[in-house]
Design an enzyme around this catalytic site. Structure first.
Site, PDB file in Angstrom:
ATOM      1  N   ASP A  31       0.694  -1.229   0.002  1.00  0.00           N
ATOM      2  CA  ASP A  31       0.017   0.298   0.186  1.00  0.00           C
ATOM      3  C   ASP A  31       0.882   1.252  -0.008  1.00  0.00           C
ATOM      4  O   ASP A  31       0.447   2.428  -0.737  1.00  0.00           O
ATOM      5  CB  ASP A  31      -0.981   0.011   1.198  1.00  0.00           C
ATOM      6  CG  ASP A  31      -2.121  -0.929   1.061  1.00  0.00           C
ATOM      7  OD1 ASP A  31      -2.158  -1.749  -0.085  1.00  0.00           O
ATOM      8  OD2 ASP A  31      -2.652  -1.039   2.126  1.00  0.00           O
ATOM      9  N   GLU A  95       2.620  -7.589  14.261  1.00  0.00           N
ATOM     10  CA  GLU A  95       3.447  -6.381  14.611  1.00  0.00           C
ATOM     11  C   GLU A  95       2.384  -5.586  15.369  1.00  0.00           C
ATOM     12  O   GLU A  95       2.868  -4.984  16.387  1.00  0.00           O
ATOM     13  CB  GLU A  95       3.536  -5.386  13.351  1.00  0.00           C
ATOM     14  CG  GLU A  95       4.893  -6.122  12.586  1.00  0.00           C
ATOM     15  CD  GLU A  95       5.330  -5.140  11.545  1.00  0.00           C
ATOM     16  OE1 GLU A  95       6.064  -5.537  10.897  1.00  0.00           O
ATOM     17  OE2 GLU A  95       4.807  -3.983  11.217  1.00  0.00           O
TER      18      GLU A  95
END
Length: 664
Positions: A31, A95
């Site tokens: 992205d 994460e």
């Protein structure tokens, strides 16, 4: 723009922790890697912020998940770029889960960025996030707890204060986020300034002088001798207030940088802080034009450290018009005249630490505590007295003595009395090296002979020796090499006295000693009775000696018979001779070059002034046994100062025949 949700603050009860990175960047590579995140990474780097991102920091072959987890734990901030496909990556969700855990357990600060997504969709997991989690549940159907932890982590992050890209120019958004992180980061960073001890009050004084918060543009000068703490003060203030400015830059070691790379290099360094490419600067004029045009509408904080030439100020901070409202420029220098020339009205003179402050600072280096250890008190006081409260000297000597036993301390303290520390002298001599030849000569004379003497009398002596002393002494004062203090005589009349720091005096005398370490007779100046005795004993040539001044003994005592029946060799370049309080019958071959002769309480009845070419302009022989000065030869110009004692009629008559005689 920052959202209306309140700012995130970490728990004040969490313990401090070590860190490797300022910021951990969490993002979906497909992205934003080559666009938004790349620009954000570069903007943070320009502000001196250390970032971690997985495509830049990981070494080939390492287990990426382990490295990522450790990087998150060792970061102070986590910037999470929540893009449309973020939740479609299990790696990103792992994460994010670790980031939330570190926030709760380690105090990690989270800065969410909603890039191309609605914050409500993220919080309630709608739109692309709903689709992503449906696929994750299908993929990890057997581990529903894993997906639940991901959902919870996303919800927690989405409720934090964040940045929304909607209706924002990307460049503006990137700069705003980077500045926000920088502003929040600065107070959390460990200061490079150690315990200030006596400097704290000086920092407060300068900060008050700067009038932070007013809309005017203000230049502030911090002035003082080398090693007194000018840079320390400027750095402490800079760290405390830099977050209040749009742009801040600390240009350190300007003198040294200019000597090696020139002012253009400094313009380029400053240009980097205002995001101007180095290649834009081709000459000093272009640099001045670009710096001014780039900063004239911005509130900036600039520190110009260790300035030694007015051209540096002209090319880096020409005048107030270069900067936007509320800007502040701090200048540290050893030369007050530079500040006057550049019309810096607000100046602060940094003085040495007082005895109490100096002892605490020294002990912090020598013992890692505020007071001396048992058995070291007397020696600590001796070292502090030697330094005269100069912070540099206290730091150097304290660090050198740290961890050493008592016998080593005794040896070191004894050595200080005869051999100055090289590191301290190296810093102090920078000011000396900037002087011209006449200024150097006057500085050395003051260091060797005239420290603590009335300024007017010293000026008079220099004038009679052919110098132009007023402007030269003014330069020495402006460069923090000499000071002027007031004293009061027995009639309660005030007068100015020339002073200098003890270490500067030691430096000056050491320069003279190094002219000939083993043979005093080959030095330009003699002031030590021991060196004078050695010269007479060796009976060496003295053609290099320009001045001899015996220091006063005090308490009504004299140099009695020390050099009885000794003969001075030929001193062909001698210009100033002061034998006050010398009660020895010595034989002197006074050269024609002598301009000033002082010998109070002279025991001789006559002086061998036999040369018609004498350049004498002052003789001071008060309370002496002189009855005859010369044998009928007229002195070209002769001043009699406080002449008293028994004089024969012939001597008196001879003085009356001198057309140029002036009484004082």
């Amino acid at each position: 723009m920052e959202s209306a949700i309140g700012r995130v603050s970490s728990s004040p009860f969490l313990p401090p922790r070590s860190w490797t990175y300022h910021v951990f960047l969490s993002f979906r590579g497909q992205d934003t890697r080559k666009g938004f995140t790349d620009h954000l990474y570069a903007s943070l780097q320009r502000k001196g912020i250390t970032n971690f991102r997985d495509d830049m920091n990981l070494e080939r072959g390492e287990v990426i998940s382990h490295e990522l987890l450790r990087a998150i734990e060792e970061s102070m901030f986590a910037v999470v770029v929540l893009s449309p496909n973020y939740a479609s990556s299990p790696w990103c969700l792992d994460e994010l889960q670790k980031i939330v855990e570190c926030k709760n357990n380690l105090g990690l600060q989270i800065v969410p960025v909603f890039y191309g997504v609605d914050p409500c969709d993220v919080r309630h997991q709608k739109g692309t996030f709903e689709d992503a989690f449906r696929k994750q549940e299908e993929r990890f159907g057997g581990d529903s707890e894993k997906v639940k932890r991901w959902r919870d982590a996303l919800i927690q992050v989405a409720i934090y204060s964040g940045w929304d890209s909607k209706n924002q120019h990307e460049a503006t958004l990137v700069e705003s986020i980077a500045q926000h992180v920088h502003t929040r980061l600065i107070p959390k960073l460990p200061s490079c300034i150690e315990n200030l001890f006596g400097m704290a009050s000086r920092v407060e004084d300068v900060t008050t002088l700067m009038c932070i918060g007013l809309s005017d543009v203000r230049f502030t000068g911090i002035w003082g001798m080398g090693g007194v703490g000018k840079t320390t003060i400027a750095r402490a203030i800079y760290e405390a207030i830099e977050d209040q400015f749009q742009i801040s830059c600390f240009l350190a070691n300007i003198r040294e940088t200019c000597e090696t790379n020139g002012i253009l290099q400094l313009q380029k360094i400053l240009g980097e802080h205002i995001h101007v490419s180095r290649c834009t600067f081709s000459n000093l004029y272009d640099g001045m034009r670009i710096i001014r045009n780039s900063l004239c509408n911005k509130k900036v904080l600039i520190v110009l450290d260790d300035v030694n030439d007015v051209s540096q100020l002209e090319n880096l901070a020409g005048n107030q018009d270069w900067f936007g409202p509320g800007s502040r420029v701090m200048i540290t220098t050893r030369d007050m005249h530079l500040l006057k020339t550049h019309e810096v009205c607000d100046t602060y003179e940094v003085e040495c630490l007082d005895k109490r402050e100096a002892l605490r600072f020294f002990c912090s280096k020598a013992f890692k505590r505020d007071v001396p250890e048992e058995g070291y008190l007397e020696m600590s006081h001796e070292v502090v007295k030697y330094t005269g409260g100069l912070p540099l000297a206290l730091k150097v000597l304290g660090s050198y003595l740290y961890g050493r036993n008592v016998s080593a301390w005794h040896s070191a303290v004894k050595k200080l009395r005869s051999v100055p520390d090289a590191k301290i002298l190296e810093t102090l001599r920078i000011s000396y090296d900037s002087l011209d030849s006449m200024q150097m000569e006057i500085f050395l004379d003051i260091a060797c002979f005239f420290k603590g003497k009335p300024k007017d009398k010293v000026l008079d002596l220099f004038e009679k020796r052919g110098y132009n002393p007023q402007i030269e002494i003014d330069v020495l004062i402006e460069r923090s090499l000499v000071t002027v203090k007031q004293d009061i005589d027995v009639f309660k009349k005030k007068f100015d006295v020339l002073e200098m720091h003890d270490l500067l005096q030691e430096m000056g005398r050491n320069f003279v000693i190094q002219e000939s370490p083993n043979y005093p007779s080959k030095r330009s100046r003699l002031w030590s009775p021991e060196d004078l005795d050695l010269m007479l004993t060796q009976n060496k040539g003295t053609e290099t000696i320009q001045s001899i001044v015996l220091p006063p003994i005090g308490n009504g005592t004299y140099y009695v018979q020390r050099w009885r029946d000794k003969a001075f060799p030929n001193m062909s370049q001698l210009k100033f001779l002061n034998f006050d309080f010398l009660r020895a019958h010595i034989h002197i071959n006074i050269p024609s070059t002598l301009k000033v002769l002082h010998w109070e309480l002279c025991p001789l009845e006559t002086l061998p002034l036999v040369d018609q070419r004498y350049e004498l302009v002052e003789i001071k022989i008060s309370w002496s046994n002189i009855v005859q000065l010369w044998h009928g030869f007229k002195v070209r110009l002769f001043f009699l100062y406080k002449f008293s004692g028994a004089l024969s009629n012939s001597v008196t008559l001879a003085f009356k025949n001198l057309a140029s005689l002036t009484y004082f």
